[in-house]
Design a protein around this motif. Sequence first.
Motif, mmCIF file in Angstrom:
data_model
loop_
_atom_site.group_PDB
_atom_site.id
_atom_site.type_symbol
_atom_site.label_atom_id
_atom_site.label_comp_id
_atom_site.label_asym_id
_atom_site.label_seq_id
_atom_site.Cartn_x
_atom_site.Cartn_y
_atom_site.Cartn_z
ATOM 1 N N LEU A 60 0.830 -1.211 0.000
ATOM 2 C CA LEU A 60 0.000 0.000 0.000
ATOM 3 C C LEU A 60 0.862 1.258 0.000
ATOM 4 O O LEU A 60 0.567 2.231 -0.704
ATOM 5 C CB LEU A 60 -0.945 0.000 1.198
ATOM 6 C CG LEU A 60 -1.991 -1.114 1.226
ATOM 7 C CD1 LEU A 60 -2.774 -1.064 2.520
ATOM 8 C CD2 LEU A 60 -2.908 -1.031 0.021
ATOM 9 N N LEU A 61 1.939 1.230 0.780
ATOM 10 C CA LEU A 61 2.838 2.384 0.837
ATOM 11 C C LEU A 61 3.521 2.613 -0.511
ATOM 12 O O LEU A 61 3.638 3.745 -0.982
ATOM 13 C CB LEU A 61 3.880 2.192 1.942
ATOM 14 C CG LEU A 61 4.816 3.365 2.187
ATOM 15 C CD1 LEU A 61 4.033 4.611 2.587
ATOM 16 C CD2 LEU A 61 5.817 3.004 3.276
ATOM 17 N N ILE A 66 3.856 5.931 -5.599
ATOM 18 C CA ILE A 66 3.688 6.060 -7.050
ATOM 19 C C ILE A 66 2.601 7.091 -7.349
ATOM 20 O O ILE A 66 2.785 7.977 -8.184
ATOM 21 C CB ILE A 66 3.321 4.691 -7.684
ATOM 22 C CG1 ILE A 66 4.503 3.724 -7.586
ATOM 23 C CG2 ILE A 66 2.877 4.874 -9.144
ATOM 24 C CD1 ILE A 66 4.165 2.287 -7.931
ATOM 25 N N MET A 67 1.478 6.983 -6.650
ATOM 26 C CA MET A 67 0.347 7.874 -6.933
ATOM 27 C C MET A 67 0.615 9.308 -6.482
ATOM 28 O O MET A 67 0.049 10.239 -7.047
ATOM 29 C CB MET A 67 -0.937 7.336 -6.299
ATOM 30 C CG MET A 67 -1.465 6.078 -6.966
ATOM 31 S SD MET A 67 -1.611 6.192 -8.780
ATOM 32 C CE MET A 67 -2.770 7.554 -8.944
ATOM 33 N N ASN A 68 1.482 9.515 -5.507
ATOM 34 C CA ASN A 68 1.847 10.881 -5.105
ATOM 35 C C ASN A 68 2.463 11.651 -6.276
ATOM 36 O O ASN A 68 2.363 12.863 -6.341
ATOM 37 C CB ASN A 68 2.829 10.868 -3.928
ATOM 38 C CG ASN A 68 2.157 10.547 -2.614
ATOM 39 O OD1 ASN A 68 0.938 10.590 -2.487
ATOM 40 N ND2 ASN A 68 2.959 10.204 -1.622
ATOM 41 N N LYS A 69 3.088 10.934 -7.201
ATOM 42 C CA LYS A 69 3.756 11.559 -8.344
ATOM 43 C C LYS A 69 2.819 11.785 -9.530
ATOM 44 O O LYS A 69 3.110 12.599 -10.387
ATOM 45 C CB LYS A 69 4.936 10.691 -8.799
ATOM 46 C CG LYS A 69 6.027 10.576 -7.757
ATOM 47 C CD LYS A 69 7.104 9.633 -8.214
ATOM 48 C CE LYS A 69 8.138 9.451 -7.105
ATOM 49 N NZ LYS A 69 9.088 8.397 -7.420
ATOM 50 N N GLU A 84 -7.886 -0.096 12.743
ATOM 51 C CA GLU A 84 -7.024 -0.139 13.934
ATOM 52 C C GLU A 84 -5.585 -0.454 13.557
ATOM 53 O O GLU A 84 -4.649 0.121 14.126
ATOM 54 C CB GLU A 84 -7.553 -1.165 14.936
ATOM 55 C CG GLU A 84 -8.803 -0.695 15.654
ATOM 56 C CD GLU A 84 -9.353 -1.734 16.618
ATOM 57 O OE1 GLU A 84 -8.601 -2.654 17.027
ATOM 58 O OE2 GLU A 84 -10.542 -1.623 16.969
ATOM 59 N N ILE A 85 -5.380 -1.347 12.592
ATOM 60 C CA ILE A 85 -4.026 -1.666 12.123
ATOM 61 C C ILE A 85 -3.385 -0.407 11.533
ATOM 62 O O ILE A 85 -2.236 -0.089 11.824
ATOM 63 C CB ILE A 85 -4.045 -2.816 11.090
ATOM 64 C CG1 ILE A 85 -4.452 -4.125 11.771
ATOM 65 C CG2 ILE A 85 -2.690 -2.958 10.401
ATOM 66 C CD1 ILE A 85 -4.749 -5.261 10.814
ATOM 67 N N PHE A 86 -4.147 0.328 10.720
ATOM 68 C CA PHE A 86 -3.627 1.572 10.140
ATOM 69 C C PHE A 86 -3.275 2.576 11.229
ATOM 70 O O PHE A 86 -2.256 3.257 11.152
ATOM 71 C CB PHE A 86 -4.647 2.194 9.180
ATOM 72 C CG PHE A 86 -4.807 1.462 7.870
ATOM 73 C CD1 PHE A 86 -3.791 0.708 7.319
ATOM 74 C CD2 PHE A 86 -6.001 1.548 7.171
ATOM 75 C CE1 PHE A 86 -3.943 0.050 6.111
ATOM 76 C CE2 PHE A 86 -6.167 0.899 5.951
ATOM 77 C CZ PHE A 86 -5.138 0.148 5.422
ATOM 78 N N GLU A 87 -4.102 2.674 12.263
ATOM 79 C CA GLU A 87 -3.863 3.644 13.339
ATOM 80 C C GLU A 87 -2.636 3.269 14.163
ATOM 81 O O GLU A 87 -1.799 4.126 14.466
ATOM 82 C CB GLU A 87 -5.101 3.754 14.227
ATOM 83 C CG GLU A 87 -6.258 4.449 13.529
ATOM 84 C CD GLU A 87 -7.574 4.354 14.278
ATOM 85 O OE1 GLU A 87 -7.628 3.709 15.355
ATOM 86 O OE2 GLU A 87 -8.560 4.934 13.782
ATOM 87 N N VAL A 88 -2.509 2.005 14.521
ATOM 88 C CA VAL A 88 -1.384 1.550 15.348
ATOM 89 C C VAL A 88 -0.051 1.728 14.619
ATOM 90 O O VAL A 88 0.953 2.082 15.228
ATOM 91 C CB VAL A 88 -1.587 0.070 15.770
ATOM 92 C CG1 VAL A 88 -0.323 -0.523 16.369
ATOM 93 C CG2 VAL A 88 -2.733 -0.042 16.759
ATOM 94 N N GLU A 93 -2.054 8.163 8.800
ATOM 95 C CA GLU A 93 -1.566 9.504 8.475
ATOM 96 C C GLU A 93 -0.836 9.551 7.135
ATOM 97 O O GLU A 93 -0.591 10.621 6.601
ATOM 98 C CB GLU A 93 -0.669 10.011 9.604
ATOM 99 C CG GLU A 93 -1.442 10.106 10.908
ATOM 100 C CD GLU A 93 -0.703 10.842 11.989
ATOM 101 O OE1 GLU A 93 0.292 11.517 11.679
ATOM 102 O OE2 GLU A 93 -1.146 10.735 13.133
ATOM 103 N N LEU A 94 -0.497 8.394 6.590
ATOM 104 C CA LEU A 94 0.203 8.320 5.312
ATOM 105 C C LEU A 94 -0.744 8.088 4.144
ATOM 106 O O LEU A 94 -0.430 8.442 3.011
ATOM 107 C CB LEU A 94 1.238 7.179 5.335
ATOM 108 C CG LEU A 94 2.334 7.266 6.383
ATOM 109 C CD1 LEU A 94 3.152 5.994 6.389
ATOM 110 C CD2 LEU A 94 3.221 8.470 6.110
ATOM 111 N N LEU A 95 -1.890 7.468 4.422
ATOM 112 C CA LEU A 95 -2.840 7.095 3.385
ATOM 113 C C LEU A 95 -4.117 7.917 3.519
ATOM 114 O O LEU A 95 -4.487 8.316 4.623
ATOM 115 C CB LEU A 95 -3.184 5.604 3.511
ATOM 116 C CG LEU A 95 -2.021 4.612 3.481
ATOM 117 C CD1 LEU A 95 -2.510 3.217 3.824
ATOM 118 C CD2 LEU A 95 -1.337 4.626 2.122
ATOM 119 N N SER A 96 -4.795 8.135 2.401
ATOM 120 C CA SER A 96 -6.113 8.783 2.419
ATOM 121 C C SER A 96 -7.163 7.703 2.583
ATOM 122 O O SER A 96 -7.368 6.886 1.681
ATOM 123 C CB SER A 96 -6.365 9.542 1.117
ATOM 124 O OG SER A 96 -5.430 10.583 0.976
#
Length: 98
Positions: A60-61, A66-69, A84-88, A93-96
């Motif tokens: 995902l990262l 890639i999509m940031n560009k 919860e996995i994303f939060e922990v 904070e990195l993904l929309s």
Amino acid sequence: MLINKEVNGDSLTIALDGRLDTTTAPQLEAEITSSLDGVKNFVIDMEKLVYVSSAGLRVLLKAQKIMNKQGSMVIKNVSQDIKEIFEVTGFDELLSIE
């Protein structure tokens, strides 16, 4: 894991069904890498995804970088467990995430 892909012009939606883990992450990475050329709007639908491992987070990262560009990436329909996995891990904070 099942991967359903829908292309509409310069938009791509990938719907995931099952577990995104060490076994299935390479499959998703290959699908994303081969599909993002020319894509401006990328949506990952996690409505039927039940689990994400660190290997899945890495994919995902990579997709987000890639999509940031070249456009935007949004993750939709995230279950409470995956949220919860994303939060922990700080990935919220990195993904929309919608």
